[in-house]
Design an enzyme around this catalytic site. Structure first.
Site, PDB file in Angstrom:
ATOM      1  N   THR A   1     -20.135  32.299  11.833  1.00 42.24           N
ATOM      2  CA  THR A   1     -20.868  31.970  13.055  1.00 42.24           C
ATOM      3  C   THR A   1     -21.461  33.173  13.774  1.00 42.24           C
ATOM      4  OG1 THR A   1     -18.811  32.072  14.328  1.00 42.24           O
ATOM      5  CG2 THR A   1     -19.479  29.911  13.445  1.00 42.24           C
ATOM      6  N   CYS A   2     -21.584  34.296  13.132  1.00 47.47           N
ATOM      7  CA  CYS A   2     -22.156  35.482  13.783  1.00 47.47           C
ATOM      8  C   CYS A   2     -23.654  35.276  14.000  1.00 47.47           C
ATOM      9  CB  CYS A   2     -21.909  36.721  12.942  1.00 47.47           C
ATOM     10  SG  CYS A   2     -22.593  38.225  13.681  1.00 47.47           S
ATOM     11  N   THR A   3     -24.047  35.100  15.267  1.00 49.22           N
ATOM     12  CA  THR A   3     -25.462  34.864  15.543  1.00 49.22           C
ATOM     13  C   THR A   3     -26.297  36.136  15.416  1.00 49.22           C
ATOM     14  OG1 THR A   3     -24.905  35.043  17.904  1.00 49.22           O
ATOM     15  CG2 THR A   3     -25.149  32.825  16.983  1.00 49.22           C
TER      16      THR A   3
END
EC number: 2.3.2.26
Length: 782
Positions: A752-754
Site C-alpha cells: 500500500t505504499c502510495t
C-alpha cells in the site's frame, strides 16, 4: 572603281546619303524609271528607301583601301558587301554614264557606313583610350579606325551610331529601360548605345512595376553593363535589383528605396547616395567604388573598394551637414549630437543593427587604417559634443561592441575616451544580470559583448565573486556559444581558473564532486559539474551544477528538473529534501527565481485545491496543501485522528459510493476548461490529478511510512477510476490499472505504499502525455 581614304569624311556621311538620293533621282527622272532594289548586308529600311527594279545588275565592290582600314578578321564579311543596282533603263553603260564617279564614291562610303552599323556585334571592341569619332567610329593607338560594339565596358560607353531622341519623362525612360533589359534577358547582345542611360530621369519609378519578377528574385536576372551616369533616381524604388558592371557616376539617389539592392563591379563615384529611411534591408556593394560619394550612416560597406581620398570638398546637402572621411567616401554626421542623433547614429542595438559604428566596421580588415582614422574622427566629434553620461548611457553597449575590439583598441585616443564608457557599461551589466538570466546570446552578443564582459572581469577580478551570478553566466555562454571563437573560450577557461582559486570559492571544489573530481574543471563534457555559484547572502553556501543543468535552469522548459544540483555548505553536500526551491532561489540564488516562478504559474494543480478547500471555509488547510507543493518533502503530517476526521468530512460529499459525484466532476471540467474536450483529454487530466493526490497521501508529504490519510488515497483512486471510464487506452494495461487500484486500498495483499504508486503513475504520464503532466504537477514534485 577605286577611291582613296581621303575621299571619306565620316562626319558628313548622313548629308552625303541625302545628296546621293537626290542625285539618283535627277539622273533617272527622264524616262529612266530605275530604282535601287537590293543592298546586300544592309538594313531593311535602307532597302525600302531605294527599292525598284527589273534586271541587269551592276555591282560596285567596296574599294580595297577602305577594307584595309579594318582588322583582317573583318575582311571576309566586308568582301561580301556589294551594292547592286538593278534594271536601270537603257544599257548598263548608259546607267553608268548617269552616275558620276563622285556619286559612286559617296554610295560606297554611305553603304559601307550602313553595313558597319548593322554588323557591330561581329567586331571586337578595340578602343585603346581614343575618343570616339562621329558615328561610332574611333581611331586606336595605331591610328586605325575601329568600331564600337555591344561589349563596350560600361565605364566607357561609345556614342550612339544613330541619332535618337531622348525620352521626355520618367515613364518614357522606364519604358526604354524595360525594353533594353528584356532584350538583354532574351540573349540579344546590346550595343553601347542600347545600354546608354546617361542623364536619364527615373524619379518616382518603382522598378518592380516595370520589370519582370525574376529581376527581384534571389539569384535572379541581372541588369548588366548599363550606363546610368548623371541620372536621377530620386524617390524611386530599386529594391531587390542586382546592378552589375554599371556606371552611376554623378547620379542622384536621394530618398531612393534600395532594400536588399546589390551593386557589383560598378562605378558609383561622385554619387549622392542618401537612400530612404524606409529601406528595410541595407544595399550591398561588391567590388564597387564610391569615390567622393556621400553615404548615409547606416550602410554596409563590406564589399566596397576604397582608394586614396583626393582634396575634394565635402558635398553640399540641403540643410547643411558635417562629414567625415572613410577612405575616399564621405559619411554624413549630425549637425549636433542631440538625444535623437545619438540614438540614430550610434545605437545599432536599437536600429536593426544599423549605425555609423557598424558602417565603418563593415569594411574588410585590409582597410584597418582607414577604419581607425574614421573612428578617431567620430570620437573627436563626440568629445566635442560634450555629451553627458546620461546621454551616452543608452548607447554604451553599442559603443563597446565595436570600439572595444581590434583594430580600434590600437588607438590611444579611442582607448582613453572609451575607458570610462566601458566601466559604466560593466557596472550596469553587474547590477542588471547578477540576479536574472542574461538574454539568450545571439551571434552579435557572442562575438561582440561576451568578449567585452570577459575583459571587464579580467580588469575587475573582485567582481567574479561579488557578482557570481553574472560571472558564471558569462563563462557558461562563452563555453557553449556556437559563434564564440576559440580565443574567447580559452580566455573564459583561464578566467574561471582564477575564480576557482579565490578563497571564497576554493573550499567548495575539493570534495570529490567538482569537475573531473580532483578540484579542476572538465570542459570536455557538458555533464561535468563545472559551475559553482556563490550564495548572494551567505558566503558559506554554494551551488554546484553541470553545464546542461545550468543552461536549462536559466532557460527552463516544462520538464526541467529543479533539483539536479549539489547544495554545499562549507564545502559539504547537504540534502535539499526539506528545502523549498522557491525559498532557496529567493534567498540565495535569485538568478533562478524569475524562471522558476514563471514555470510555476503554468502549473494549474492549485485550482483543484481551491475547489476542494476554499479559503473562506478551510483557509489554514488550504495554505498547508499549497505550501506542500513548494517542497519535495513536508514536515507536516495529517495522520492524527483529528486530521483524518476533518479530511473525511471534507472529501465525503465529493465521493458518494467512492466515486466522483457528477457535480464535482463538472466543477473539475470547468476549472480546467475541459467541458468540450475529448474523453481522452479529460482522462489524461484526471490521471495527472490522481498522481498529485497520490503524492499528497505518501510519506513524502502528509503520510508516513506506515500510515497515510485515507481520504486522500480514496480521492486519488476515484480520480483514476473516472479516467479509466473515460479512456482505458491511456493506461498501460487493465492489469496495471487493477494493480494501482489495489495499492490505493490495500486489497488482495497489494503493497500500500502510495509513494510507489505516485512514482509509477508519474513515469507513465511523463512518457505518454508529458505536456498534460507538466501543466498540472507542482514543480517541486516534478
Amino acid at each position: 572603281m577605286k577611291i582613296s581614304s581621303g575621299a571619306i569624311n565620316f562626319s558628313t556621311i548622313p548629308n552625303q546619303v541625302k545628296k546621293l538620293i537626290t542625285s539618283i533621282r535627277e539622273h533617272t527622272k527622264n524616262g529612266l524609271a530605275s530604282k535601287i532594289t537590293s543592298v546586300k548586308n544592309t538594313h531593311t529600311s535602307l532597302n525600302e528607301k531605294f527599292k525598284t527594279g527589273k534586271d541587269s545588275p551592276i555591282e560596285f565592290a567596296l574599294p580595297q583601301k577602305i577594307k584595309d582600314f579594318f582588322q583582317p578578321k573583318d575582311k571576309n564579311t566586308l568582301n561580301k558587301t556589294l551594292i547592286t543596282v538593278k534594271n536601270i533603263k537603257d544599257t548598263n553603260n548608259a546607267g553608268k554614264k548617269n552616275i558620276s564617279a563622285e556619286d559612286v564614291s559617296k554610295m560606297n562610303a554611305a553603304f559601307m557606313r550602313k553595313h558597319i552599323a548593322n554588323q557591330t556585334c561581329d567586331y571586337n571592341y578595340r578602343m585603346t583610350g581614343a575618343a570616339p569619332l562621329p558615328g561610332g567610329v574611333s581611331v586606336s593607338a595605331n591610328n586605325r579606325p575601329t568600331v564600337s560594339e555591344g561589349r563596350t565596358p560600361p565605364v566607357s560607353p561609345s556614342l550612339s551610331l544613330q541619332a535618337t531622341s531622348s525620352p521626355s519623362s520618367p515613364a518614357d525612360w522606364a519604358k526604354k529601360l524595360t525594353d533594353a533589359v528584356l532584350r538583354q534577358k532574351a540573349g540579344e547582345t546590346l550595343t553601347a548605345a542600347d545600354r546608354d542611360f546617361s542623364n536619364a530621369d527615373f524619379r518616382n519609378i518603382t522598378f518592380s512595376k516595370i520589370l519582370p519578377p525574376s529581376f527581384m528574385e534571389r539569384d535572379g536576372d541581372i541588369i548588366k553593363g548599363f550606363n546610368f551616369s548623371n541620372s536621377k533616381f530620386t524617390y524611386s524604388d530599386i529594391s531587390h535589383l542586382h546592378f552589375d558592371e554599371c556606371r552611376f557616376t554623378y547620379s542622384t539617389l536621394s530618398d531612393v528605396v534600395c532594400s536588399n539592392t546589390k551593386f557589383s563591379n560598378s562605378d558609383m563615384n561622385e554619387v549622392v547616395l542618401q537612400y530612404s529611411i524606409t529601406t528595410q534591408q541595407q544595399p550591398s556593394f561588391i567590388d564597387t567604388t564610391l569615390k567622393n560619394t556621400l553615404i548615409r550612416h547606416k550602410a554596409n560597406l563590406s564589399g566596397v573598394i576604397l582608394n586614396e581620398p583626393d582634396n575634394s570638398s565635402p558635398p553640399s546637402v540641403s540643410g547643411g551637414g558635417n562629414f567625415i572621411r572613410l577612405g575616399d567616401i564621405w559619411l554624413q554626421m549630425p549637425l549636433l549630437w542631440t538625444e535623437n542623433a545619438v540614438d540614430g547614429f550610434l545605437n545599432h542595438e536599437h536600429n536593426n543593427g544599423k549605425s555609423i559604428l557598424m558602417t565603418i566596421d563593415s569594411l574588410p580588415d585590409k582597410y584597418s587604417q582607414e577604419k581607425v582614422q574614421a573612428m578617431e574622427d567620430l570620437v573627436k566629434s563626440l568629445r566635442g559634443g560634450r555629451l553627458t553620461e546620461a546621454c551616452i548611457r543608452p548607447v554604451e553597449s553599442s559603443l563597446v561592441s565595436v570600439l572595444a575590439h581590434p583594430p580600434y583598441t590600437q588607438s590611444a585616443l579611442i582607448r582613453e575616451w572609451l575607458g570610462p564608457v566601458q566601466e559604466r557599461f560593466f557596472a550596469h551589466q553587474c547590477q542588471t544580470y547578477n540576479d536574472v538570466p542574461l538574454p539568450t546570446p545571439d551571434t552579435y552578443y557572442q562575438q561582440r559583448i561576451l568578449p567585452v564582459l570577459l575583459d571587464s572581469f579580467d580588469r575587475n577580478s573582485a567582481a567574479m565573486t561579488t557578482h557570481s551570478g553574472l560571472f558564471n553566466q558569462v563563462i557558461l555562454h562563452c563555453m557553449t556559444g556556437v559563434d564564440c571563437t576559440d580565443g574567447t573560450r580559452q580566455k573564459a577557461a583561464a578566467l574561471y581558473e582564477q575564480y576557482l582559486a579565490h578563497p571564497a570559492v576554493s573550499p567548495h571544489i575539493h570534495n570529490g564532486l567538482f569537475g573531473n573530481y580532483d578540484g579542476s574543471s572538465d570542459w570536455t563534457t557538458r555533464a561535468a559539474d563545472n559551475f559553482l555559484l556563490l550564495s548572494s547572502q551567505d558566503s558559506d553556501t554554494a551551488m554546484m551544477l553541470s553545464t546542461d543543468t545550468l543552461l536549462t535552469m536559466l532557460n527552463p522548459t516544462p520538464d526541467t528538473a529543479w533539483d539536479n544540483f549539489y547544495l554545499l555548505r562549507a564545502g559539504e553536500n547537504v540534502s535539499t529534501a526539506q528545502i523549498s526551491p522557491v525559498e532557496l532561489f529567493r534567498h540565495d540564488f535569485p538568478v533562478f527565481l524569475a524562471a522558476f516562478n514563471q514555470q510555476a504559474t503554468q502549473r494549474r494543480f492549485g485550482e483543484l485545491i481551491d475547489i476542494i478547500l476554499s479559503t473562506e471555509e478551510h483557509g489554514e488547510l488550504n495554505q498547508q496543501f499549497i505550501a506542500a507543493t513548494n517542497q519535495k518533502h513536508s514536515t507536516v503530517k495529517l495522520i492524527d485522528d483529528a486530521s483524518v476526521s476533518r479530511l473525511a468530512t471534507i472529501f465525503a460529499p465529493l465521493l458518494p459510493e467512492g466515486k466522483l459525484s457528477p457535480a464535482h466532476y463538472q466543477h473539475i471540467l470547468s476549472a480546467y476548461h475541459l467541458t468540450d474536450a475529448t474523453p481522452q483529454k479529460q482522462a489524461e487530466t484526471l490521471f495527472c490529478l490522481s498522481t498529485a493526490f497520490a503524492r499528497y497521501s505518501s510519506s513524502a508529504i502528509f503520510g508516513t511510512e506506515h500510515d497515510s490519510p485515507p481520504a486522500l488515497r480514496g480521492y486519488a483512486e476515484a480520480l483514476m477510476q473516472k479516467a479509466w471510464e473515460l479512456s482505458p487506452a491511456i493506461f498501460p494495461s487493465s492489469e496495471q490499472f487493477t494493480d494501482w487500484s489495489d495499492r490505493f486500498h490495500g486489497l488482495h495483499g497489494a503493497f500500500t505504499c502510495t509513494s510507489v504508486v505516485a512514482d509509477s503513475m508519474q513515469r507513465h504520464a511523463r512518457k505518454y502525455f508529458p505536456s498534460v503532466l507538466s501543466s498540472i504537477l507542482p514543480l517541486s514534485w516534478a
